[in-house]
Design a protein around this motif. Structure first.
Motif, PDB file in Angstrom:
ATOM      1  N   VAL A  20       0.844  -1.207   0.000  1.00 12.55           N
ATOM      2  CA  VAL A  20       0.000   0.000   0.000  1.00 12.55           C
ATOM      3  C   VAL A  20       0.871   1.246   0.000  1.00 12.55           C
ATOM      4  O   VAL A  20       1.789   1.378   0.816  1.00 12.55           O
ATOM      5  CB  VAL A  20      -0.939   0.026   1.228  1.00 12.55           C
ATOM      6  N   ASP A  22       0.669   4.992   0.883  1.00 11.92           N
ATOM      7  CA  ASP A  22      -0.150   5.902   1.692  1.00 11.92           C
ATOM      8  C   ASP A  22       0.496   7.285   1.633  1.00 11.92           C
ATOM      9  O   ASP A  22       1.499   7.541   2.292  1.00 11.92           O
ATOM     10  CB  ASP A  22      -0.230   5.397   3.131  1.00 11.92           C
ATOM     11  N   GLY A  94      -2.051  -1.081  -3.574  1.00 13.43           N
ATOM     12  CA  GLY A  94      -3.161  -0.146  -3.435  1.00 13.43           C
ATOM     13  C   GLY A  94      -2.641   1.246  -3.117  1.00 13.43           C
ATOM     14  O   GLY A  94      -1.518   1.398  -2.616  1.00 13.43           O
ATOM     15  N   THR A  96      -3.721   4.918  -1.203  1.00 14.48           N
ATOM     16  CA  THR A  96      -4.612   5.774  -0.425  1.00 14.48           C
ATOM     17  C   THR A  96      -3.935   7.124  -0.260  1.00 14.48           C
ATOM     18  O   THR A  96      -2.715   7.205  -0.171  1.00 14.48           O
ATOM     19  CB  THR A  96      -4.973   5.158   0.939  1.00 14.48           C
ATOM     20  N   ALA A 269     -10.749   4.883   3.210  1.00 10.77           N
ATOM     21  CA  ALA A 269      -9.922   3.705   3.483  1.00 10.77           C
ATOM     22  C   ALA A 269      -9.956   3.360   4.970  1.00 10.77           C
ATOM     23  O   ALA A 269     -10.001   2.186   5.352  1.00 10.77           O
ATOM     24  CB  ALA A 269      -8.489   3.958   3.022  1.00 10.77           C
ATOM     25  N   THR A 467      -7.052  -0.139   2.621  1.00  9.86           N
ATOM     26  CA  THR A 467      -6.608  -0.126   1.224  1.00  9.86           C
ATOM     27  C   THR A 467      -6.078  -1.501   0.820  1.00  9.86           C
ATOM     28  O   THR A 467      -6.312  -1.966  -0.302  1.00  9.86           O
ATOM     29  CB  THR A 467      -5.525   0.945   1.021  1.00  9.86           C
TER      30      THR A 467
END
Length: 565
Positions: A20, A22, A94, A96, A269, A467
């Protein structure tokens, strides 16, 4: 076997991993999770420079954001390998991101045309007034039924409008049809999937719902809104679901070939990471600001009490959209920083804010409304300014610091009360996350002032977890199914529960005084609105014949005098 085939077929011999990105307001982070428990194996985080050209302005360098993500990915992958895993074990990534923060760039060169304008920037106050002047009723809520949002400096459309009006490079790029614009998720994924060499130009419904440009029902860019803000649909990304394969990393890095399969605004999220996936559940994130989201299911509830309608998520192209009501609080942790940096009442915020405030049993009837740049939900008053009232000769810094903590709780109650009026349902518990939840006094005050249990999650970062869940369940990845998951995730996501200890009479009496304090904070910043709107009205009168112009001027003078009296 090719990487692409590896991701489609999977490997029965190694653990599945999800990564992820972020990208937040203050930092960028790259985290890697192990399935099926979504155990965070490792991560790396770096700070993001905040650029403050003028009071109330907030910018970031888009190139720095991108480089921060690249650095975090490299460092996290090195940590992963020391744990005995391979980068090729990462099945998907992913993204976010901080929402509403807006960037414009040249689609041919990839160069930013200006710094990213951050979500809490208020330079567009005058832009709001110009837009309102073109609307028949000058009503901030004029487009709520279409977008779910009020006309406010908070949202991306106003930032794009300002960029086009005030930055020659942006205006020129728009005229020459080479301007791309979007929120941070769009900037990142376009660059990470090839940039000018075939980069994917997309956003998801959660981020698009924060722009004031998307139709909240159709989930497409709305032509009326685009025309109102003098933009063009070609400069905006394609709106997709929150969980699907958008493209593959092509950035000349160790991540190349890995698919990107989730995009979510950070607060949505967090809603998923807190497992608030059923209608009627709500979470509040306590950081610099606060963001309270209430899941309304597939119902698109249009607020009449100052909240915004937003997309909670859409878990696939063929899945229904899930909506939420949201209330945003501009100043939460920021108030503590102000007490430390401007007044010197604190030294170590996490320690002192709890210990000093906890050394007194009440605020001594002191109320602190931290409306430094206006009030967000449910008031939406950009003319509000901060006040501390109820001071006596016995007031100390202990009372003021405690009042600052209570202000976070009162603003949260404002939003909960509005949600109750919009939905007709009493909230039975509130999930909490964010760095401020480490303050146990704040959590107890929150339970006392809203009168419901507050459940502080033990998950360090629900946004990255949510996420990862969205990325793992995307079609083509299919390592997890959020809809059909019957496992009891409360075994993995534990909470510390704070129960109310005050009576309803006591909390309502204190809330009544809070509302009195809020009323005293309104109307302090009033100069620019009348000027901007008057300029717009006179420009419309320029083509009127002289006689009618004089009559119109006389009418406007009479109306002005009537308002003053």
């Amino acid at each position: 076997m090719s990487k692409e085939k590896y991701y489609k077929m999977g490997s029965t011999q190694r653990s599945k991993l999800i990564a992820v990105i972020d990208e937040g307001t203050n930092s960028a982070r790259f985290a890697i999770f192990k399935l099926p428990q979504f155990e965070e194996l490792c991560s790396h985080q770096v700070s993001i420079t905040q650029i403050i050209p003028h009071e109330g302005w907030s910018e970031q360098n888009p190139v720095e954001l991108l480089e921060a993500v690249r650095l975090c990915a490299v460092e996290a992958c090195h940590k992963l390998e020391t744990l005995g895993y391979l980068v090729s074990d990462i099945a998907s990534i992913g993204i976010t991101n901080q929402r509403e923060t807006t960037v414009a760039w040249d689609k041919y060169t990839g160069d930013p045309l200006y710094n990213a304008i951050v979500w809490n920037d208020i330079r567009t106050n005058s832009t709001v007034d110009k837009v309102l002047a073109r609307i028949p009723d000058q009503n901030h809520n004029h487009f709520r039924q279409i977008s779910g949002l009020p006309i406010s400096p908070y949202f991306s459309a106003l930032k794009l409008c300002w960029l086009k009006e005030n930055v020659p490079a942006v205006r020129r790029a728009c005229r020459e049809k080479r301007c791309y614009a979007g929120t941070i998720d769009t900037w990142l994924i376009w660059n990470l999937t090839g940039a000018a060499n075939g980069g994917v130009f997309v956003t998801d419904v959660t981020n698009a719902s924060r722009t004031l440009l998307m139709n909240i029902e159709t989930l497409f860019w709305d032509p009326i809104l685009i025309k109102t803000f003098n933009l063009h649909v070609d400069m905006l990304p394609e709106i997709r679901s929150s969980s699907e394969i958008y493209g593959h990393i092509k950035y000349g890095s160790i991540l190349d070939g890995i698919p990107v399969s989730a995009i979510l605004g950070n607060q949505q999220a967090s809603l998923i990471g807190q497992r608030c996936i059923r209608e009627g559940q709500a979470k509040n994130t306590y950081r610099k600001g606060c963001f309270l989201l209430y899941n309304t299911g597939t119902r698109c509830v249009h607020s009449t009490h100052g909240l915004v309608t937003t997309l909670a998520y859409k878990m696939g192209q063929d899945k229904p959209a899930v909506y939420a009501l949201e209330g945003s609080i501009a100043v939460a942790g920021v108030a503590m920083k102000w007490l430390r940096d401007n007044l010197g009442l604190l030294k170590d915020i996490p320690v002192d804010s709890e210990q000093i405030a906890g050394s007194v049993f009440s605020t001594g009837d002191v109320y602190f409304v931290p409306a430094f740049t206006g009030l967000f939900a449910p008031y939406w008053r950009k003319d509000a300014r901060g006040i501390i009232c109820g001071l006596t000769s016995f007031t100390t810094k202990h009372h003021i610091i405690r009042a600052a903590l209570e202000a976070v709780c009162f603003q949260t109650r404002d939003i909960i009360e509005a949600m109750k009026k919009d939905c007709g349902i009493n909230l039975t518990k509130l999930h909490a996350d964010g760095v401020m939840t480490n303050n146990t006094l704040l959590m107890q005050l929150q339970a006392d002032l809203v009168g419901i249990p507050v459940l502080k999650t033990e998950v360090s970062d629900p946004a990255t977890l949510g996420t990862a869940m969205a990325a793992a369940q995307a079609k083509g990845i299919e390592l997890y199914n959020m809809d059909n998951d019957n496992r009891d995730y409360t075994l993995h996501i534990t909470h510390e529960t704070f129960l109310p200890t005050t009576t309803e009479e006591e909390r309502n009496a204190r809330y009544t005084k809070w509302k009195m304090a809020v009323q005293r904070s309104l109307g302090w910043a009033v100069t620019k609105k009348s000027d901007a709107m008057t300029d717009e009205r006179y420009s419309m009168l320029a083509s009127i014949p002289a006689g009618l112009f004089l009559l119109s001027s006389f009418v406007m003078l009479v109306v002005s005098q009537a308002k003053r009296s």
